[in-house]
Design an enzyme around this catalytic site. Structure first.
Site, PDB file in Angstrom:
ATOM      1  N   TYR A  33      20.275   1.528 -34.218  1.00  0.00           N
ATOM      2  CA  TYR A  33      19.633   2.632 -34.923  1.00  0.00           C
ATOM      3  C   TYR A  33      18.378   3.080 -34.197  1.00  0.00           C
ATOM      4  CZ  TYR A  33      15.863  -0.333 -36.774  1.00  0.00           C
ATOM      5  OH  TYR A  33      14.760  -1.151 -36.890  1.00  0.00           O
ATOM      6  N   LYS A 150      18.069  -2.597 -30.334  1.00  0.00           N
ATOM      7  CA  LYS A 150      17.623  -2.163 -31.656  1.00  0.00           C
ATOM      8  C   LYS A 150      18.816  -2.132 -32.621  1.00  0.00           C
ATOM      9  CE  LYS A 150      14.529   1.248 -33.812  1.00  0.00           C
ATOM     10  NZ  LYS A 150      13.412   0.336 -34.137  1.00  0.00           N
ATOM     11  N   GLU A 182       6.118  -9.991 -31.923  1.00  0.00           N
ATOM     12  CA  GLU A 182       5.839  -8.630 -32.390  1.00  0.00           C
ATOM     13  C   GLU A 182       5.722  -8.653 -33.906  1.00  0.00           C
ATOM     14  OE1 GLU A 182       9.155  -6.290 -31.068  1.00  0.00           O
ATOM     15  OE2 GLU A 182      10.612  -7.773 -31.775  1.00  0.00           O
ATOM     16  N   LEU A 206      11.282  -5.760 -28.936  1.00  0.00           N
ATOM     17  CA  LEU A 206      11.825  -4.415 -28.848  1.00  0.00           C
ATOM     18  C   LEU A 206      11.021  -3.603 -27.832  1.00  0.00           C
ATOM     19  CD1 LEU A 206      13.873  -2.365 -30.037  1.00  0.00           C
ATOM     20  CD2 LEU A 206      12.041  -1.644 -31.572  1.00  0.00           C
TER      21      LEU A 206
END
Length: 286
Positions: A33, A150, A182, A206
């Site tokens: 996505y 992702k 993260e 990411l």
């Protein structure tokens, strides 16, 4: 008002939009996505999001069913049909519906499923939280080892986000082997002695589209950037901290695990980077 959503080439009222129960996105989390921000009816960093989408699809050996031009047209149609000034467009591509459930990938020719929808968010650029900053906690990073893709596998980040909310703060930073990876849905940074520090790109985090833009703007503004790992303890001793994402832009962090960062107030580096990001993204929006 009922939203218009996009499903496999059709624009439908949201209550009429359906996807098969045999879709691998539903059964296997076999999908990827992107979330593109909309300011003043225009898309921010659209090309960056489509490039990352293609990378995610390639890493999962999944066909891309649309061209960049077709994605752009669909995004613009959704903005127009839903009257979006400020907000987000969510885009999801799954491996589709091959029929019966099977761990093995379906045969060639199975068409991926494409879904897009809008979310209105008034005042996205003027989020009041940017004036006060976020408070965060740290939690162990228990996600899979390909966080650079992702995918729609978001259960653990959701659990971490819910733990943060239950503890009365805004978000969580994920920690693996003593080092921050993260946030639950954002990239993490600290500032020490006018140096911006953020973890280097790898399979562990990411590859944020907003991250890439913010680091580019920081370099253009002659701010020093160091890409390396850091601990929660180093974060607590930093002058500033912040996160970046497509929906939060540059969001200051003022507390980590109960310890104030610097003065406990939003700092000048995060403030300036947010100003630059919003200004430059508005100029380049499509």
């Amino acid at each position: 008002m009922t939203r218009t959503v996009y499903v496999n080439g059709e624009y439908l009222p949201e209550d009429q939009a359906t996807v098969s129960v045999f879709d691998r996105g539903f059964l296997m989390a076999d999908g990827v996505y992107e979330v593109v921000s909309v300011l003043d009816g225009k898309l921010l960093d659209f090309g960056g999001h489509i490039r990352r989408l293609q990378r995610s699809l390639d890493e999962l050996q999944m066909d891309n069913p649309l061209s960049e031009e077709e994605y752009l047209e669909a995004h613009r149609q959704l903005i127009a049909k839903n009257g979006i000034g400020d907000g987000l467009i969510y885009l999801q591509v799954t491996r589709g519906n091959p029929g019966d459930r099977d761990f093995a990938f379906p045969p060639a020719g199975t068409r991926p499923t494409v879904v897009m929808f809008t979310q209105a968010k008034a005042g996205l650029a003027d989020n009041p939280a940017a004036k006060t900053g976020w408070k965060i906690i740290s939690v162990e990073d228990l996600r899979w080892a390909r966080r650079d893709i992702k995918t729609v596998q978001l259960l653990y980040p959701s659990l971490a986000k819910m733990e943060a909310k239950a503890r009365g703060v805004d978000d969580a930073w994920l920690v693996e082997d003593g080092l921050v990876t993260e946030g639950t849905s954002n990239n993490a940074y600290i500032v020490k002695g006018n140096t911006i520090i953020t973890r280097a790109l790898s399979n562990d985090i990411l590859h944020g589209v907003t991250r890439a833009a913010v680091l580019r703007f920081a370099n253009e503004a002659q701010m020093k950037v160091e890409e390396r790992s850091f601990t929660i303890e180093e974060s607590q001793g930093a002058d500033e901290a912040f996160v970046t994402s497509a929906s939060a832009f540059v969001m200051p962090v003022v507390e980590i695990d109960g310890a104030a960062i610097g003065s406990g107030q939003v700092g000048p580096v995060a403030t300036r980077l947010r100003e630059i990001y919003v200004e430059e993204m508005r100029k380049a929006a499509v």
